[in-house]
Design an enzyme around this catalytic site. Structure first.
Site, PDB file in Angstrom:
ATOM      1  CG  HIS A 243      20.897 -67.744  82.467  1.00  0.00           C
ATOM      2  ND1 HIS A 243      20.947 -69.017  82.320  1.00  0.00           N
ATOM      3  CD2 HIS A 243      19.484 -67.554  82.625  1.00  0.00           C
ATOM      4  CE1 HIS A 243      19.733 -69.540  82.567  1.00  0.00           C
ATOM      5  NE2 HIS A 243      18.990 -68.766  82.532  1.00  0.00           N
TER       6      HIS A 243
HETATM    7  O1  RIB Z   1      18.848 -68.195  77.882  1.00  0.00           O
HETATM    8  C1  RIB Z   1      19.313 -67.461  78.945  1.00  0.00           C
HETATM    9  C2  RIB Z   1      19.944 -66.016  78.121  1.00  0.00           C
HETATM   10  O2  RIB Z   1      18.677 -65.549  77.612  1.00  0.00           O
HETATM   11  C3  RIB Z   1      19.929 -64.849  79.503  1.00  0.00           C
HETATM   12  O3  RIB Z   1      20.866 -63.987  78.715  1.00  0.00           O
HETATM   13  C4  RIB Z   1      18.699 -64.208  79.576  1.00  0.00           C
HETATM   14  O4  RIB Z   1      18.877 -62.830  80.089  1.00  0.00           O
HETATM   15  C5  RIB Z   1      18.237 -64.157  78.037  1.00  0.00           C
HETATM   16  O5  RIB Z   1      18.791 -63.202  77.464  1.00  0.00           O
END
Ligand code: RIB
Ligand code: CA
Length: 313
Positions: A243
């Site tokens: 992500h």
């Molecule tokens: O949903 C994914 C996000 O939430 C990413 O940034 C992960 O690190 C959590 O913070």
């Protein structure tokens, strides 16, 4: 071309760690002015510990790590140990950090940095709940026009939710903060689950990290080995979705990404859909576009960039 100045606001989190390492591996293009930590994946003391662990892993104890808000603006904290493990950085065995936490509160650091730097030269890169950013905007509304851009990981449209059926974690934890940011008028680029779920660390890609044979390469492979089990089980994914590194990669090679400039609004009242990013992807309303919402990625190009840069550390 001078390096782009950024502040990374983060809740490490294995994927945050990779995003930070990618930024620190690219000093010609990115100048990290500081890391600001926020409660999210795990409580603030752990996200602040983990941010320092990552700086030490990268050999960058010169980077200021500023602790920020320990809870959302108006709600109880929701954490994600089920994804990231009890420390938030489970996987590799890394030493406890010895570098200091910077004395200033993260929100003060954000405000002062934006007031000191020439207008339009600093980009904020939130990788967790938007509590620090919203608090800074509430305390110092003047900083909104000083920002070059906000490039954040959060939200979802076609991919819908990962913490509830309709909400992505970062937005869900502090929907009021997200609402403030998305209504701020600041130039915003969003990396939602729609694109991050296409940045999957397959076995081959993780083997390439491990094959670097460096402490960073092996640590990233071990972080991913741990982090991937949640998404593999839930989505049947081919690997862990990276992500947060999508934010850093966008700064380095925006051509790897594509999306639309559309209206995105945040659900802050309905318990059923709290934290949903209501993205007008098909422009079925006349709501004013306020964000570039990324939907696609050249995944091969992304992993080639990431692996090449991690090899530098
Ligand atoms: O949903 C994914 C996000 O939430 C990413 O940034 C992960 O690190 C959590 O913070
Ligand atoms: Ca994160």
């Amino acid at each position: 071309m001078p390096a782009r100045k950024i502040i990374i606001d983060t809740d490490p989190g294995q994927d945050d760690a990779v995003a930070i390492l990618l930024a620190l591996s690219s000093p010609e293009e990115i100048e990290v002015l500081g890391l600001t930590t926020v409660a999210g994946n795990v409580p603030l003391d752990l996200t602040t510990r983990n941010a320092r662990i990552v700086c030490e892993l990268a050999g960058r104890t010169d980077i200021g790590v500023y602790a920020g808000c320990d809870r959302p603006l108006g709600r109880n904290l929701v954490t994600a140990e089920h994804v990231h493990g009890k420390t938030g950085l489970d996987g590799p065995k890394l030493p406890e950090p010895t570098m200091e936490i910077a004395p200033e509160h993260a929100v003060e650091f954000i405000i002062e940095t934006l007031r000191e730097q020439p207008a339009g030269t600093v980009t904020l890169c939130p990788l967790g709940p938007l509590t620090n950013i919203a608090t800074a905007l509430q305390k110092a509304p003047d900083i909104a026009e000083k920002l070059q851009e906000i490039v954040l990981m959060g939200g979802a449209y076609f991919e819908v939710g990962n913490i509830t059926p309709t909400a992505e974690f970062n937005i869900y934890v502090d929907p009021e903060a997200a609402d403030i940011v998305f209504k701020s008028g600041i130039k915003i680029t969003v990396m939602p689950l729609d694109v991050t779920h296409k940045a999957l660390v397959t076995k081959e890609r993780n083997d390439a990290f491990r094959a670097l044979g460096t402490p960073v390469g092996v640590a990233v492979a071990e972080m991913t080995d741990f982090f991937e089990r949640f998404d593999k089980e839930k989505y049947g994914s081919a690997g862990a979705p990276l992500h947060d590194p999508c934010v850093t990669a966008y700064l380095l090679k925006p051509e790897l990404f594509s999306g639309r400039h559309i209206n995105v609004e945040i659900e802050t009242t309905s318990e059923l859909t709290l934290g949903m990013t209501v993205a007008d992807w098909w422009v079925v309303t006349d709501r004013k576009p306020n964000a570039t919402f990324i939907g696609d990625i050249d995944a091969e190009g992304f992993f080639a960039l990431l692996t090449e840069r991690l090899a530098r550390l």
